[in-house]
Design a protein around this motif. Structure first.
Motif, mmCIF file in Angstrom:
data_model
loop_
_atom_site.group_PDB
_atom_site.id
_atom_site.type_symbol
_atom_site.label_atom_id
_atom_site.label_comp_id
_atom_site.label_asym_id
_atom_site.label_seq_id
_atom_site.Cartn_x
_atom_site.Cartn_y
_atom_site.Cartn_z
ATOM 1 N N GLY A 141 77.805 22.843 36.562
ATOM 2 C CA GLY A 141 77.390 24.226 36.694
ATOM 3 C C GLY A 141 76.837 24.692 35.362
ATOM 4 O O GLY A 141 76.680 23.909 34.426
ATOM 5 N N MET A 142 76.554 25.957 35.262
ATOM 6 C CA MET A 142 76.079 26.500 34.009
ATOM 7 C C MET A 142 77.267 26.618 33.049
ATOM 8 O O MET A 142 78.273 27.259 33.367
ATOM 9 C CB MET A 142 75.432 27.868 34.229
ATOM 10 N N VAL A 143 77.186 25.962 31.896
ATOM 11 C CA VAL A 143 78.301 25.929 30.945
ATOM 12 C C VAL A 143 77.854 26.490 29.604
ATOM 13 O O VAL A 143 76.661 26.596 29.315
ATOM 14 C CB VAL A 143 78.820 24.483 30.755
ATOM 15 N N GLU A 144 78.828 26.805 28.767
ATOM 16 C CA GLU A 144 78.509 27.273 27.422
ATOM 17 C C GLU A 144 77.944 26.117 26.607
ATOM 18 O O GLU A 144 78.489 25.012 26.617
ATOM 19 C CB GLU A 144 79.768 27.813 26.746
ATOM 20 N N GLU A 145 76.860 26.372 25.927
ATOM 21 C CA GLU A 145 76.192 25.343 25.153
ATOM 22 C C GLU A 145 76.596 25.429 23.681
ATOM 23 O O GLU A 145 76.857 26.516 23.164
ATOM 24 C CB GLU A 145 74.674 25.497 25.273
ATOM 25 N N PRO A 146 76.644 24.295 22.964
ATOM 26 C CA PRO A 146 76.976 24.320 21.535
ATOM 27 C C PRO A 146 75.849 24.947 20.725
ATOM 28 O O PRO A 146 74.705 25.009 21.163
ATOM 29 C CB PRO A 146 77.141 22.841 21.194
ATOM 30 N N SER A 147 76.178 25.385 19.523
ATOM 31 C CA SER A 147 75.151 25.926 18.635
ATOM 32 C C SER A 147 74.260 24.795 18.138
ATOM 33 O O SER A 147 74.652 23.623 18.124
ATOM 34 C CB SER A 147 75.809 26.623 17.437
ATOM 35 N N ASP A 148 73.063 25.166 17.702
ATOM 36 C CA ASP A 148 72.144 24.159 17.164
ATOM 37 C C ASP A 148 72.743 23.453 15.953
ATOM 38 O O ASP A 148 72.558 22.242 15.774
ATOM 39 C CB ASP A 148 70.814 24.823 16.788
ATOM 40 N N ALA A 149 73.465 24.203 15.113
ATOM 41 C CA ALA A 149 74.060 23.604 13.920
ATOM 42 C C ALA A 149 75.121 22.569 14.303
ATOM 43 O O ALA A 149 75.215 21.497 13.685
ATOM 44 C CB ALA A 149 74.677 24.692 13.042
ATOM 45 N N THR A 150 75.905 22.862 15.326
ATOM 46 C CA THR A 150 76.921 21.919 15.789
ATOM 47 C C THR A 150 76.274 20.653 16.313
ATOM 48 O O THR A 150 76.714 19.533 16.004
ATOM 49 C CB THR A 150 77.781 22.570 16.896
ATOM 50 N N VAL A 151 75.226 20.807 17.089
ATOM 51 C CA VAL A 151 74.525 19.643 17.646
ATOM 52 C C VAL A 151 73.958 18.781 16.528
ATOM 53 O O VAL A 151 74.124 17.551 16.516
ATOM 54 C CB VAL A 151 73.408 20.090 18.607
ATOM 55 N N ARG A 152 73.285 19.415 15.560
ATOM 56 C CA ARG A 152 72.681 18.655 14.457
ATOM 57 C C ARG A 152 73.730 17.859 13.695
ATOM 58 O O ARG A 152 73.540 16.669 13.390
ATOM 59 C CB ARG A 152 71.928 19.587 13.510
#
Length: 310
Positions: free
Chosen positions: A176-187
């Motif tokens: 389903g639609m979930v909370e996405e991580p921040s760009d900084a966390t992903v990087r």
């Protein structure tokens, strides 16, 4: 008129990809949509041009889906394997879900966070086509129920019923639609994963995984769950191919991705395209590993890198 219609081509491509699970199929339907729009008479009193084009594109997708098998990922076909040494036999007869290159997303096309996530698109492929269309139009694109009813030549109660059934089905699949991580966390997470991957540091890779992390490898129908099997499989990969690798960073389905190249005698040779899912706390929950020439072509990946190329 032609220019006004062309302005919507990119967002229609994303819409058709969500419906069909293949960039090639989506491009074919968008081209058909452009042709139908060019031949049709647009009535501005009935709907906006955007709504009119989505009507044409959605119904073209529904026509294309008739009698067509869904596009799965391996995790949608059965239980995970408990044998990291199992033969890697591709199932080339299956129409696998294919990733979407973010390079096809112009800056002006705004994609709702999470709505192109590979696992979410895979889950949508399980839905009957009309439920899939309703879910995308209502939940992702946020069309009013009355407009969706008009788009699909049905009633508002039928739209609401289809939406409820689609939500229930996705919930049962754990998607389903979930909370996405921040760009900084992903990087930060991907930087650490790539560094470990390039030097065959399996322990370093495993430290970045959630306890139930998934690895799947279309067109091979096997998939694995959990750190132990993930680690055992990666040790097998390095034992088979060597420990010298180079990575080219990419993005697919608005997720971090990379092309993995393995060292050969005179160059680095393209091995796989890998799409990572990162949680909000910076752990990797899924790695979908594609080893398919068609996918490589979708991303215009060079087959080799010279030894000095970065």
């Amino acid at each position: 008129m032609t220019e006004a219609v062309e302005d919507y081509r990119s967002e229609l491509l994303v819409h058709c990809y969500r419906m069909l699970g293949s960039v090639d199929d989506a491009e074919d339907v968008v081209q058909e949509t452009m042709l139908r729009a060019w031949r049709a008479d647009y009535d501005p009193e009935r709907a906006s041009r955007r709504t009119w084009l989505y009507r044409i594109a959605t119904n073209a997708c529904l026509t294309a889906l008739r009698g067509r098998a869904r596009r799965p990922l391996p995790s949608g076909l059965g239980a995970p394997s408990d044998d990291p040494s199992a033969p890697l036999n591709p199932a080339l007869d299956l129409p696998w879900l294919r990733p979407f290159p973010d390079a096809l997303l112009p800056e002006e096309v705004v994609v709702r966070r999470g709505s192109l996530r590979l696992a979410f698109v895979a889950a949508m492929q399980v839905l009957p086509p009309k439920q899939r269309a309703v879910l995308i139009l209502r939940e992702v694109l946020e069309f009013p129920a009355a407009e969706v009813a008009d788009l699909l030549d049905t009633s508002v109660p039928a739209v609401n019923s289809a939406l409820q059934r689609a939500r229930t089905a996705l919930s049962a699949l754990g998607e389903g639609m979930v909370e996405e991580p921040s760009d900084a966390t992903v990087r930060a997470t991907v930087d650490r994963y790539v560094r470990a991957f390039e030097v065959a540091d399996v322990d370093g890779l495993v430290r970045l995984l959630t306890a139930d992390a998934v690895m799947e490898m279309p067109p091979v129908p096997l998939w694995y769950r959990g750190r132990a099997d993930y680690a055992a499989f990666m040790r097998r990969v390095y034992a088979m191919n060597g420990e010298a690798w180079r990575v080219v960073r990419l993005a697919a389905n608005t997720q971090p991705a990379f092309a993995a190249y393995v060292r050969s005698d005179e160059a680095f040779t393209l091995h796989t395209l890998q799409v990572l899912t990162v949680s909000t706390d910076g752990a990797i929950t899924r790695n979908v590993v594609f080893r398919d020439p068609v996918v490589f072509a979708d991303f215009a990946l060079p087959p080799v890198l010279d030894l000095n190329q970065r």
